[in-house]
Design an enzyme around this catalytic site. Structure first.
Site, PDB file in Angstrom:
ATOM      1  N   SER A  89      21.148 -45.536  24.761  1.00  0.00           N
ATOM      2  CA  SER A  89      22.332 -45.557  25.616  1.00  0.00           C
ATOM      3  C   SER A  89      22.002 -45.346  27.089  1.00  0.00           C
ATOM      4  CB  SER A  89      23.342 -44.500  25.149  1.00  0.00           C
ATOM      5  OG  SER A  89      22.741 -43.219  25.134  1.00  0.00           O
ATOM      6  N   GLU A 101      35.615 -42.631  10.516  1.00  0.00           N
ATOM      7  CA  GLU A 101      35.849 -42.336  11.930  1.00  0.00           C
ATOM      8  C   GLU A 101      34.550 -41.943  12.639  1.00  0.00           C
ATOM      9  OE1 GLU A 101      38.410 -42.459  14.024  1.00  0.00           O
ATOM     10  OE2 GLU A 101      39.882 -43.217  12.611  1.00  0.00           O
ATOM     11  N   LEU A 147      21.824 -47.012  11.809  1.00  0.00           N
ATOM     12  CA  LEU A 147      23.170 -46.965  12.372  1.00  0.00           C
ATOM     13  C   LEU A 147      23.195 -46.347  13.766  1.00  0.00           C
ATOM     14  CD1 LEU A 147      25.987 -47.867  11.543  1.00  0.00           C
ATOM     15  CD2 LEU A 147      26.339 -45.661  10.433  1.00  0.00           C
ATOM     16  N   GLY A 148      22.127 -45.611  14.104  1.00  0.00           N
ATOM     17  CA  GLY A 148      22.006 -45.060  15.458  1.00  0.00           C
ATOM     18  C   GLY A 148      22.818 -43.796  15.680  1.00  0.00           C
ATOM     19  N   TYR A 149      22.584 -43.164  16.848  1.00  0.00           N
ATOM     20  CA  TYR A 149      23.281 -41.921  17.209  1.00  0.00           C
ATOM     21  C   TYR A 149      23.246 -40.948  16.020  1.00  0.00           C
ATOM     22  CZ  TYR A 149      25.027 -44.803  21.032  1.00  0.00           C
ATOM     23  OH  TYR A 149      25.114 -45.638  22.116  1.00  0.00           O
TER      24      TYR A 149
END
Length: 375
Positions: A315, A51, A94-96
């Site tokens: 973003s 998730e 994967l970023g963030y």
């Protein structure tokens, strides 16, 4: 279209219609639901990891990361006992990255405060860093079959089309939550939530939805009005601002490169990078690099040839990285604006987690490997 939505928009559906919708969706899911690795056991730790990875990231991107993660950190206890740098390295690309830091911090908290058992109370799950209402609903419904609704991007799109939402979903969040909660099948919450996410991901897609194969086409107001391609409505967006950055690949006489670790908090916190900074108005790239390195590391360098220019979007902004080979002239590097600095060989670089844009710099350096660098 009307220019507003009432608080109870389309919540007057009869019980029989809602029951028909639930049944048709679950029948479709039994036939066409995706075979995803975290659905094979419904184990709480694996559901939680999936998730968090799926926040703002597509399933096809997540799957290989998920498999590698579960091999490296097979249990919550393994994750809690790992070093943060290991965790960030496993997340690399994967970023963030705050998601990875939150997973690591929460694993430690769960070991300390919940006996190593993932909590099952909604309030306790929401108290964990990086978990909002949708993620909590996804975890509790999937891992524990609890009747908790979700409202991720796929679900918003499905519901917006279902009721022909006349405004952007961001302006109707409360109403969409009510609709998601009203439709949720309390007898089969796990399957229902997974099904509506799959419906949005595979049938009710953002572009060219496959309406003929949709189990909800007879209930979908957008489809029946022929306006499914116009919904969800989107608010006009401003172009992303661009930051121009000068970046230094600093070599010493031993053939090592200088890298630094960003502060733990903030954008890309805890990751390693090649030093540099924003190009000021009227400043050339070499002038920027010399100034930034003096300010950030307290050393003198000579700026040499251009290595690569990288365009990368985050973003809320874009960066253009102008990367140059540089040579260390004098001074001992100091971590003035970073948490740590190291001299490393090109072979040792893979031991450290880098942001995606910096991995392109490493690739460019490797393409020149074997050629002696001279400033």
């Amino acid at each position: 279209m009307p220019n507003r939505i009432s608080a109870d928009h389309n919540l007057s559906l009869s019980v029989s219609i809602i029951e028909d919708q639930r049944r048709s969706l679950l029948d479709w899911y039994a036939r066409a639901g995706r075979d995803l690795p975290w659905r094979r056991s419904w184990e709480p730790y694996s559901i939680w990891v999936s998730e968090i990875m799926l926040q703002q990231t597509q399933v096809k991107t997540v799957i290989p990361y998920y498999h590698r993660w579960m091999e490296q950190f097979p249990t919550l206890e393994h994750l809690a006992s790992a070093e943060l740098q290991e965790v960030l390295k496993a997340w690399e690309g994967l970023g963030y990255y705050s998601r990875a830091r939150n997973l690591h911090a929460c694993a430690k908290l769960i070991m300390q405060s919940h006996g190593g058992v993932f909590p099952q109370e909604l309030s306790q799950v929401l108290a964990l860093s990086g978990i909002g209402k949708t993620t909590a609903g996804g975890i509790l419904s999937a891992a524990f079959n609890q009747p908790v609704a979700i409202l991720d991007g796929n679900v918003k799109r499905v519901l917006a089309r279902l009721v022909a939402l006349p405004i952007p979903p961001a302006k109707a969040t409360q109403q969409l939550w009510k609709l998601s909660e009203a439709l949720l099948d309390h007898q089969h919450p796990r399957e229902f939530n997974q099904a509506i996410m799959d419906l949005g991901a595979t049938i009710c897609t953002r572009k060219t939805p496959n309406c003929p194969d949709c189990p909800w086409k007879s209930y979908c107001q957008a489809y029946n009005l022929g306006i499914q391609s116009e919904i969800p409505m989107r608010e006009p967006s401003s172009p992303l601002p661009t930051k121009n950055i000068g970046v230094a690949v600093i070599w010493n006489d031993q053939g090592q490169i200088l890298i630094d670790r960003r502060p733990a908090k903030g954008l890309l916190g805890g990751l390693w990078e090649f030093p540099g900074g924003k190009i000021e108005l009227g400043e050339t790239v070499p002038e920027c690099i010399k100034r930034e390195i003096q300010e950030e590391l307290g050393i003198e360098i000579e700026v040499g040839e251009h290595l690569i220019t990288i365009n990368h979007a985050y973003s809320h902004f874009r960066v253009v990285l102008s990367v140059h080979h540089c040579r260390h002239l004098s001074g001992v590097p100091q971590p003035i604006e970073c948490d740590e600095i190291r001299w490393v060989t090109l072979d040792e670089v893979d031991q450290f987690p880098f942001p995606k844009a910096n991995t392109q710099i490493i690739a460019a350096l490797r393409s020149q490997e074997g050629r002696k660098y001279e400033v």
